[in-house]
Scaffold this motif. Structure first.
Motif, mmCIF file in Angstrom:
data_model
loop_
_atom_site.group_PDB
_atom_site.id
_atom_site.type_symbol
_atom_site.label_atom_id
_atom_site.label_comp_id
_atom_site.label_asym_id
_atom_site.label_seq_id
_atom_site.Cartn_x
_atom_site.Cartn_y
_atom_site.Cartn_z
ATOM 1 N N LYS A 129 2.405 15.207 -6.904
ATOM 2 C CA LYS A 129 2.940 13.897 -7.265
ATOM 3 C C LYS A 129 4.074 14.025 -8.286
ATOM 4 C CE LYS A 129 -1.109 12.709 -8.838
ATOM 5 N NZ LYS A 129 -2.227 11.962 -9.437
ATOM 6 N N SER A 161 -4.040 4.311 -9.944
ATOM 7 C CA SER A 161 -2.848 4.403 -10.791
ATOM 8 C C SER A 161 -3.106 5.184 -12.069
ATOM 9 C CB SER A 161 -2.343 3.001 -11.156
ATOM 10 O OG SER A 161 -1.574 2.478 -10.109
ATOM 11 N N GLU A 178 -0.028 10.261 7.085
ATOM 12 C CA GLU A 178 1.056 9.323 7.363
ATOM 13 C C GLU A 178 0.546 7.897 7.564
ATOM 14 O OE1 GLU A 178 0.594 12.205 8.774
ATOM 15 O OE2 GLU A 178 2.302 13.365 8.021
ATOM 16 N N LYS A 204 5.729 8.202 -8.908
ATOM 17 C CA LYS A 204 4.716 8.850 -8.087
ATOM 18 C C LYS A 204 4.278 7.870 -7.009
ATOM 19 C CE LYS A 204 0.362 7.518 -10.306
ATOM 20 N NZ LYS A 204 -0.927 8.002 -10.765
ATOM 21 N N LYS A 205 3.869 8.422 -5.895
ATOM 22 C CA LYS A 205 3.373 7.594 -4.808
ATOM 23 C C LYS A 205 1.880 7.378 -5.017
ATOM 24 C CE LYS A 205 5.370 7.563 -0.915
ATOM 25 N NZ LYS A 205 5.972 7.867 0.406
ATOM 26 N N HIS A 210 -1.496 6.222 -3.459
ATOM 27 C CA HIS A 210 -2.096 6.029 -2.144
ATOM 28 C C HIS A 210 -3.360 5.173 -2.240
ATOM 29 C CE1 HIS A 210 0.442 8.851 0.098
ATOM 30 N NE2 HIS A 210 0.424 9.606 -0.979
ATOM 31 N N GLN A 217 -1.596 3.713 3.389
ATOM 32 C CA GLN A 217 -0.742 2.748 2.719
ATOM 33 C C GLN A 217 -0.520 3.201 1.270
ATOM 34 O OE1 GLN A 217 -3.022 -0.914 3.592
ATOM 35 N NE2 GLN A 217 -1.207 -1.580 4.698
ATOM 36 N N ALA A 218 0.677 2.972 0.767
ATOM 37 C CA ALA A 218 0.994 3.456 -0.584
ATOM 38 C C ALA A 218 2.134 2.640 -1.167
ATOM 39 C CB ALA A 218 1.376 4.938 -0.540
ATOM 40 N N PHE A 219 2.224 2.678 -2.499
ATOM 41 C CA PHE A 219 3.365 2.109 -3.203
ATOM 42 C C PHE A 219 3.738 3.067 -4.318
ATOM 43 C CE2 PHE A 219 -0.445 0.474 -5.251
ATOM 44 C CZ PHE A 219 -0.182 0.632 -6.596
ATOM 45 N N GLU A 220 4.898 2.862 -4.906
ATOM 46 C CA GLU A 220 5.365 3.774 -5.947
ATOM 47 C C GLU A 220 5.259 3.134 -7.322
ATOM 48 O OE1 GLU A 220 9.257 5.240 -5.127
ATOM 49 O OE2 GLU A 220 8.499 6.862 -3.853
ATOM 50 N N GLU A 221 4.982 3.988 -8.313
ATOM 51 C CA GLU A 221 4.956 3.549 -9.707
ATOM 52 C C GLU A 221 5.799 4.500 -10.543
ATOM 53 O OE1 GLU A 221 1.243 1.013 -11.373
ATOM 54 O OE2 GLU A 221 1.129 3.171 -11.523
ATOM 55 N N LYS A 278 -6.685 11.421 -1.287
ATOM 56 C CA LYS A 278 -5.984 10.317 -0.636
ATOM 57 C C LYS A 278 -6.444 10.080 0.800
ATOM 58 C CE LYS A 278 -1.966 13.107 0.731
ATOM 59 N NZ LYS A 278 -0.520 13.287 0.533
#
Length: 649
Positions: A306, A641, A126, A102-103, A105, A129-133, A607
């Motif tokens: 997600k 998270s 857009e 999932k991304k 945010h 900022q985000a990362f994936e877990e 988000k």
């Protein structure tokens, strides 16, 4: 340890196949560990203590359940409580070999939100900022997957009512294997249909092969008395068919093929126009054309976007309407984003949502809160403190075992890794796979394999191996077996994994203040304050999450390294000193200071930084505060998270 074991069925039919011998068709299926599967089924479903985590909505409504736990343990609980299920839909892992992520945010800080309001600037997704877990890994050996599915199907059957139905959603890679298992569990005579779900848009297309644009759904009943309730309103014609033949469409948007009987241009027999006809001569067809893209549907479906494997509500609506009546119990034991629970509730049914991942439980909770639904959240206390989900727990364990190294030369993949000690040399370490429920109980077959296979196959000289366990079938008998049967010179040390897992869950740090405030024109619109002369205001001053900071740090390090290699600029994620952008949800409990959670009020920050107050979307940015009509006793904060921390106010 389980409190006890609950029988799967009243009695396993003597001579009925348990994977290795299909007696009805005289075919033979041979998979590894068949005897272990048989022994586990004979022993029964593990029944653990179950804790009520939260009651949402009407306290008198105890029928709707959200359960965090594995399918087998949830079924043991339901059977012990005498709960019968009338319809089951499951969308289990497909053994696809993929990791699902999932991304995550990063929210806007309250300070930045103030500047945006002043500048009247529109936020764009857009820009975030985000990362994936990783949410879960769908990585299975075929044999392990089928053994796992067989136990789950047996457990589900044990809680189905006599007239219940089950729909099992799979793809073409694994579906035909599971079909054989379902014939064994439910009986070939109780197979009703293979339903083909066709996507309206191609998800997996290639010019060099046929498109892979459908899934299969196996429909079985528990007895031969079950039948569906076809209603043409539940099987509408496609938009293109209605448009072309609108003069024949009724008030429900259904174009009956009786209008074309005897016509040379009967569209039933043509490839391009027959797609819309889901009912032929009053009989529902077994292929359905429903869009797989939920983002094009209503916004209620997008909340769970997600989930890469989320199914559209229209698909579940058709199944639930066809195979249940109002007031019946609908269960989904791999609940994911909560589509089944939401649709069942909308259609006047009771629901049971079960999933092992905390992200699933949180997603369906928030979805049902927004839907004004009453339900109870329960957690199966199986002795394992999970780190959001089993996959992430396994990843975390590698860092918790002091000195552990993975992929050590001479040590097979059976072992989790090895520890090198100056006196003992290299010590292989076995850790049960939390993703695979069968490994949670350390029994004689597993120890026998370690002694007579895995130790013998080591390409190193080992003086000792370490075996972690969650539960032991019979510890006294197991240790005696090791003493009597270990002909090697290798010492076997048993360690309780639960002691190690307690270190997995580390609470986030929260600094806050709580004060009484007067009702003003600014805040009175947030609550019905007719009976209140004052409000309580909780201000979050600082939020620190070591786990998120480590995750973000690793993301930045990887991004910087890739930017150096590719020569492209990388924009790292920077967290403010206050850290409030790491918060997703804040809930207040004004009723209980311990035990079961009672949510008096809550805010969720989406988000883009907007506030969702008690399930209602607003146009307000979060300002770092939450108001309460009553005196808060404790506060729950969920980070982006999914980790939740409860603090006393």
């Amino acid at each position: 340890m389980p409190v006890k074991y609950i029988p799967y069925t009243p009695n396993t039919v003597e001579g009925e196949a348990i994977l290795d011998n299909i007696t009805r068709t005289q075919r033979v299926l041979r998979y590894r560990d068949n005897n272990q599967v048989y022994n586990r089924i004979k022993r029964g479903m593990p029944y653990y203590e179950v804790e009520t985590v939260e009651q949402v909505g009407n306290k008198d409504n105890t029928d709707n359940l959200v359960i965090r736990g594995e399918c087998i343990s949830a079924c043991a609980y339901l059977k012990e409580q005498g709960v019968k299920v009338d319809l089951v839909y499951i969308d289990p892992p497909f053994a696809s070999g993929a990791d699902y992520a999932k991304k995550v945010h990063i929210r806007r800080t309250p300070k930045l939100a103030e500047k945006i309001i002043q500048a009247e600037t529109q936020l764009e997704a857009e820009e975030l900022q985000a990362f994936e877990e990783t949410m879960y890994g769908d990585i299975w050996k075929k044999e392990d997957y089928l053994n796992w599915m067989y136990e789950n199907l047996q457990a589900i059957k044990a809680v189905m009512s006599d007239n219940a139905s089950i729909y099992v959603h799979l793809d073409t890679k694994i579906g035909h294997y599971v079909k054989i298992l379902m014939d064994e569990v439910f009986g070939e005579e109780n197979f009703r249909n293979e339903i083909i779900w066709c996507y309206k848009t191609s998800l997996r297309a290639s010019s060099k092969s046929y498109g892979k644009d459908h899934d299969m759904i196996f429909f079985y009943s528990k007895s031969d008395t079950n039948e569906i309730h076809p209603d043409k309103k539940d099987f509408p014609s496609s938009e293109s068919t209605i448009k072309r033949w609108k003069e024949y469409a009724d008030e429900n948007g259904f174009v009956s093929n009786k209008h074309f009987a005897g016509s040379k241009s009967t569209i039933i027999n043509t490839d391009d126009e027959s797609k819309g006809f889901n009912i032929y001569n009053g009989i529902p067809r077994d292929w359905w054309e429903i869009s797989a893209n939920v983002s094009k549907g209503n916004t209620d479906e997008v909340v769970a976007g997600k989930y890469a494997t989320q199914k559209p509500e229209a698909l579940l609506e058709r199944i639930i309407k066809a195979s249940s009546d109002k007031g019946m119990v609908i269960a989904d034991f791999f609940g994911g984003s909560g589509v089944t629970a939401k649709v069942a509730n909308d259609l006047g049914r009771k629901f049971i949502h079960c999933d092992i991942g905390i992200n699933s439980i949180q997603t369906v909770r928030d979805r049902l809160v927004a839907n004004k639904t009453s339900f109870i959240i329960k957690e199966i206390k199986d002795g394992v403190a999970l780190f959001r989900n089993p996959q992430q727990t396994m990843d975390k364990l590698a860092t918790l075992i002091t000195g552990l190294q993975q992929k050590v030369e001479g040590v097979s993949n059976f072992w989790f890794g090895a520890i090198t000690d100056s006196k003992m040399g290299t010590m292989p370490v076995y850790v049960p796979d939390l993703i695979n429920s069968k490994e949670k109980v350390l029994d004689i077959p597993t120890i026998n394999r370690i002694i007579n296979e895995e130790i013998q196959n080591l390409n190193i000289t080992a003086k000792k191996v370490i075996v972690y366990y969650i539960d032991i079938d019979d510890e006294k008998e197991l240790r005696k077996f090791i003493k009597d049967n270990n002909a090697t010179t290798v010492d076997i040390e048993l360690k309780d994994l639960k002691n190690l897992l307690h270190e997995v869950v580390v609470n986030d740090e929260i600094s806050l203040t709580c004060n009484k405030v007067e009702i003003t024109n600014e805040n009175k619109s947030l609550f019905d304050t007719a009976d209140n002369k004052e409000l309580y205001q909780i201000s979050i001053e600082k939020f620190v999450s070591d786990r998120l900071n480590q995750k973000i740090g690793a993301f930045n390090d990887k991004g910087n390294l890739q930017s150096l290699n590719k020569g492209k600029a990388f924009n790292p994620i920077n967290i403010s000193e206050e850290g409030l952008e790491l918060i997703e949800l804040i809930a207040v409990d004004c009723e209980n200071s311990t035990g079961e959670w009672h949510c008096s009020t809550e805010i969720k920050i989406d988000k883009l930084g907007y506030v969702i107050l008690d399930g209602e979307k607003t146009n307000n940015f979060w300002d770092g505060r939450i108001l309460s009509k009553k005196k808060p006793l404790r506060l729950k904060i969920r980070n982006i998270s999914g980790d939740e921390t409860i603090v006393t106010v």
